[in-house]
Design an enzyme around this catalytic site. Structure first.
Site, PDB file in Angstrom:
ATOM      1  N   LYS A  22       0.834  -1.205   0.000  1.00 61.26           N
ATOM      2  CA  LYS A  22       0.000   0.000   0.000  1.00 61.26           C
ATOM      3  C   LYS A  22       0.874   1.262   0.000  1.00 61.26           C
ATOM      4  CE  LYS A  22      -1.831   1.659   4.017  1.00 61.26           C
ATOM      5  NZ  LYS A  22      -1.497   3.074   4.178  1.00 61.26           N
ATOM      6  N   ASN A  23       1.855   1.297   0.903  1.00 66.14           N
ATOM      7  CA  ASN A  23       2.619   2.534   1.065  1.00 66.14           C
ATOM      8  C   ASN A  23       3.591   2.810  -0.083  1.00 66.14           C
ATOM      9  OD1 ASN A  23       1.249   3.006   3.378  1.00 66.14           O
ATOM     10  ND2 ASN A  23       2.970   2.638   4.778  1.00 66.14           N
ATOM     11  N   CYS A 116      -4.775  13.073  13.266  1.00 63.54           N
ATOM     12  CA  CYS A 116      -5.345  11.759  13.036  1.00 63.54           C
ATOM     13  C   CYS A 116      -5.167  10.975  14.312  1.00 63.54           C
ATOM     14  CB  CYS A 116      -4.684  11.071  11.850  1.00 63.54           C
ATOM     15  SG  CYS A 116      -3.047  10.492  12.206  1.00 63.54           S
ATOM     16  N   ARG A 121       0.711  14.758  13.186  1.00 67.04           N
ATOM     17  CA  ARG A 121       1.184  14.479  11.819  1.00 67.04           C
ATOM     18  C   ARG A 121       1.143  15.695  10.884  1.00 67.04           C
ATOM     19  NH1 ARG A 121      -0.760   8.567   9.935  1.00 67.04           N
ATOM     20  NH2 ARG A 121       0.998   8.745   8.551  1.00 67.04           N
ATOM     21  N   ASP A 304       4.890   0.907  12.049  1.00 66.75           N
ATOM     22  CA  ASP A 304       3.704   0.213  11.540  1.00 66.75           C
ATOM     23  C   ASP A 304       3.625  -1.249  11.984  1.00 66.75           C
ATOM     24  OD1 ASP A 304       2.847   2.492  10.333  1.00 66.75           O
ATOM     25  OD2 ASP A 304       3.359   1.907   8.287  1.00 66.75           O
ATOM     26  N   VAL A 326       8.306   7.342  16.884  1.00 71.94           N
ATOM     27  CA  VAL A 326       7.994   8.019  15.608  1.00 71.94           C
ATOM     28  C   VAL A 326       6.726   8.865  15.733  1.00 71.94           C
ATOM     29  CG1 VAL A 326       7.471   7.695  13.158  1.00 71.94           C
ATOM     30  CG2 VAL A 326       9.191   6.250  14.259  1.00 71.94           C
ATOM     31  N   ARG A 396      -8.620  -0.500   4.940  1.00 70.29           N
ATOM     32  CA  ARG A 396      -7.766   0.526   4.306  1.00 70.29           C
ATOM     33  C   ARG A 396      -6.430  -0.078   3.886  1.00 70.29           C
ATOM     34  NH1 ARG A 396      -6.043   4.774   7.890  1.00 70.29           N
ATOM     35  NH2 ARG A 396      -4.728   4.995   6.091  1.00 70.29           N
TER      36      ARG A 396
HETATM   37  C1  UD1 Z   1       4.398   7.035   6.313  1.00 68.22           C
HETATM   38  C2  UD1 Z   1       3.546   5.800   6.163  1.00 68.22           C
HETATM   39  C3  UD1 Z   1       3.014   5.361   7.530  1.00 68.22           C
HETATM   40  C4  UD1 Z   1       4.166   5.164   8.502  1.00 68.22           C
HETATM   41  C5  UD1 Z   1       5.047   6.401   8.544  1.00 68.22           C
HETATM   42  C6  UD1 Z   1       6.320   6.204   9.374  1.00 68.22           C
HETATM   43  C7  UD1 Z   1       2.606   6.051   3.946  1.00 68.22           C
HETATM   44  C8  UD1 Z   1       1.409   6.303   3.108  1.00 68.22           C
HETATM   45  N1  UD1 Z   1       2.435   6.109   5.279  1.00 68.22           N
HETATM   46  O1  UD1 Z   1       3.566   8.081   6.831  1.00 68.22           O
HETATM   47  O2  UD1 Z   1       2.322   4.117   7.346  1.00 68.22           O
HETATM   48  O3  UD1 Z   1       3.650   4.931   9.796  1.00 68.22           O
HETATM   49  O4  UD1 Z   1       5.480   6.756   7.207  1.00 68.22           O
HETATM   50  O5  UD1 Z   1       7.032   5.109   8.926  1.00 68.22           O
HETATM   51  O6  UD1 Z   1       3.674   5.766   3.446  1.00 68.22           O
HETATM   52  N2  UD1 Z   1       6.638  14.913  10.408  1.00 68.22           N
HETATM   53  C9  UD1 Z   1       6.751  16.256  10.678  1.00 68.22           C
HETATM   54  N3  UD1 Z   1       6.559  17.156   9.655  1.00 68.22           N
HETATM   55  C10 UD1 Z   1       6.274  16.744   8.380  1.00 68.22           C
HETATM   56  C11 UD1 Z   1       6.169  15.370   8.121  1.00 68.22           C
HETATM   57  C12 UD1 Z   1       6.367  14.472   9.150  1.00 68.22           C
HETATM   58  O7  UD1 Z   1       6.998  16.667  11.811  1.00 68.22           O
HETATM   59  O8  UD1 Z   1       6.121  17.608   7.502  1.00 68.22           O
HETATM   60  C13 UD1 Z   1       6.832  13.925  11.499  1.00 68.22           C
HETATM   61  C14 UD1 Z   1       5.568  13.130  11.796  1.00 68.22           C
HETATM   62  O9  UD1 Z   1       4.684  13.805  12.644  1.00 68.22           O
HETATM   63  C15 UD1 Z   1       6.142  11.862  12.405  1.00 68.22           C
HETATM   64  C16 UD1 Z   1       7.467  11.690  11.652  1.00 68.22           C
HETATM   65  O10 UD1 Z   1       7.760  12.957  11.071  1.00 68.22           O
HETATM   66  O11 UD1 Z   1       6.419  12.056  13.764  1.00 68.22           O
HETATM   67  C17 UD1 Z   1       7.437  10.635  10.563  1.00 68.22           C
HETATM   68  O12 UD1 Z   1       6.320  10.859   9.737  1.00 68.22           O
HETATM   69  P1  UD1 Z   1       6.342  10.518   8.174  1.00 68.22           P
HETATM   70  O13 UD1 Z   1       7.527   9.679   7.881  1.00 68.22           O
HETATM   71  O14 UD1 Z   1       6.173  11.769   7.406  1.00 68.22           O
HETATM   72  O15 UD1 Z   1       5.028   9.648   8.020  1.00 68.22           O
HETATM   73  P2  UD1 Z   1       4.062   9.597   6.761  1.00 68.22           P
HETATM   74  O16 UD1 Z   1       4.813   9.822   5.513  1.00 68.22           O
HETATM   75  O17 UD1 Z   1       2.863  10.439   7.039  1.00 68.22           O
END
Ligand code: UD1
Length: 419
Positions: A22-23, A116, A121, A304, A326, A396
């Site tokens: 999915k990801n 969420c 996030r 995850d 995380v 999902r």
């Molecule tokens: C992706 C995965 C999700 C997984 C996560 C971490 C997809 C669709 N989803 O989510 O399943 O749990 O990686 O492995 O691939 N952060 C910030 N600012 C930002 C972006 C992120 O502070 O602009 C922080 C987030 O709050 C979190 C950390 O960075 O604490 C990691 O998040 P991120 O790697 O961005 O997760 P996703 O890409 O949303």
């Protein structure tokens, strides 16, 4: 709304095939916006998040045609630049249209995802990176409005490695003028998968899978023709289920290289892991050893898989310290596990899981995708009957989960929930 009914206590055994990830699939779907196509994506899992992404692309004007796990997409007629709230709200990964739309059309309007279940996030790092590439960004009525004549290459250092941020900026940079360097980039296998697909379209990308990715912008890209990688989280969920029920399960098509942190923790917990080129096998131990885990960006232990691993640790022979580093609020499965007899106490970001001799079936409620999977595993190992409601979260991210578990000998069925 459907619910799952599980009569637990069966040892799982047999082989099951892993679905496409999915990801990995979601960013690949959005990357089709970078060139008119026609694009072809194979090994797509049939999941609600994928349907949501298809709806989002169709809403932008793309022609989407799917059959047998292969999707054909043409993005010649894109006539909208907007990812609306209704879709972003149900699937945060919708924000990944931002980079591709800006890069190809110089414009994007994307709803802010908001909070969420597992934490705030934010997408600030996506936006900061796009600004560094010359985009003008305003927030208005809950939407990010972004524009740029043509994005310019830039050196971008992420404060924390973000998977979505790395993907968004990598896609944006493929069509930017000049060179973009992403530092402290996320290193997840899904980033490598996206880079490979983009390279196949003619993008110039080096270093995906390391913390520094260099992208040399090009003027245009050719159609994508790509096969989505196997889902390491789905595979991991089956392997933990095998280990915690004392069974022996093989996941066909799983890639051990993507799952090293999990596999080594499974071995520490007493399970036996064996990999052949086609299938990854896990056999559960006589007695589950309690081990500590701390979630980290890849190659660390994946957040995850935290909930599923915790389900297994509830049956360990000692105390397991599980630290979630995380996301700030990813212990919502704990209170449901407690209802099944688990002995867990939380302090800050760490849960102390003291093993009990058995879990007991109970009615429980799913709160997010991986928490739902954790409850399924707990139900499979518990005595008596577990009823899991709100399983739309599971749909999902897991394709035919209950059918796959049934094929391994589980007693699990989906029934419509009474209103
Ligand atoms: C992706 C995965 C999700 C997984 C996560 C971490 C997809 C669709 N989803 O989510 O399943 O749990 O990686 O492995 O691939 N952060 C910030 N600012 C930002 C972006 C992120 O502070 O602009 C922080 C987030 O709050 C979190 C950390 O960075 O604490 C990691 O998040 P991120 O790697 O961005 O997760 P996703 O890409 O949303």
């Amino acid at each position: 709304m459907d619910k799952l009914i599980i009569h637990g206590g069966k040892r799982l055994s047999g082989e099951v095939a892993v679905s496409g990830a999915k990801n990995a699939a979601l960013p690949l779907l959005f990357a089709t916006l970078l060139s008119p196509g026609p694009h072809r994506l194979a090994n797509l899992p049939r999941l609600r998040d994928i349907t949501t992404a298809e709806r989002l692309l169709a809403g932008l004007g793309a022609e989407v045609d799917s059959s047998n796990g292969t999707l054909k997409i043409a993005t010649e007629q894109i006539n909208s630049m907007e990812a609306p709230y209704e879709l972003v709200r149900t699937m945060r990964a919708s924000v990944l249209v931002l980079g591709p739309l800006l890069a190809r059309y110089g414009k994007a309007r994307v709803s802010l995802p908001g909070g969420c279940a597992i934490g705030a996030r934010p997408i600030n790092l996506h936006l900061k990176g796009l600004e560094a590439m010359g985009a003008e960004i305003h927030l208005e009525n809950g939407y990010v409005e972004a524009s740029a004549a043509r994005l310019e290459g830039a050196r971008i250092h992420f404060d924390v490695p973000t998977v979505g941020g790395t993907e968004n900026l990598m896609m944006a940079a493929t069509l930017a003028r000049g060179t973009t360097i992403l530092e402290n980039a996320a290193r997840e296998p899904e980033i490598i998968d996206l880079a490979k697909a983009l390279q196949g379209m003619g993008a110039s990308i080096e270093g995906a899978g390391t913390d520094t990715i260099m992208i040399e912008g090009v003027d245009d890209l050719s159609p994508m023709d790509y096969q989505v990688m196997p889902d390491r989280i789905e595979a991991g969920t089956f392997l933990v289920a095998a280990a915690m029920t004392g069974g022996r399960v093989g996941v066909k098509g799983a890639c051990a290289e993507h799952m090293e942190a999990l596999l080594s923790k499974l071995e520490e917990a007493g399970a036996t892991v064996a990999a052949s080129p086609e299938t990854l096998w896990v056999e559960g131990p006589q007695e589950i050893q309690s081990v500590n885990i701390k979630t980290q960006p890849h190659p660390g232990f994946p957040t995850d898989m935290q909930a599923q691993f915790m389900a297994m640790m509830t049956l360990g022979n000692g105390t397991s310290m599980i630290t979630e580093a995380v996301f700030e609020n990813r212990f919502m499965h704990v209170s449901e596990l407690q209802r099944m007899g688990a002995d867990i106490s939380i302090e800050g970001h760490t849960a102390a899981v003291k093993g009990v001799s058995a879990l007991h079936g109970a009615p429980v409620m799913a709160t997010d995708l991986r928490a739902s999977a954790c409850l399924v595993l707990a139900g499979l190992a518990a005595d008596k009957t577990t009823e899991i409601s709100r399983i739309y979260h599971l749909d999902r991210g897991y394709e035919n989960l209950e059918e796959k578990f049934r094929s391994l000998g589980a007693d699990i069925e989906r029934v419509p929930e009474q209103k």
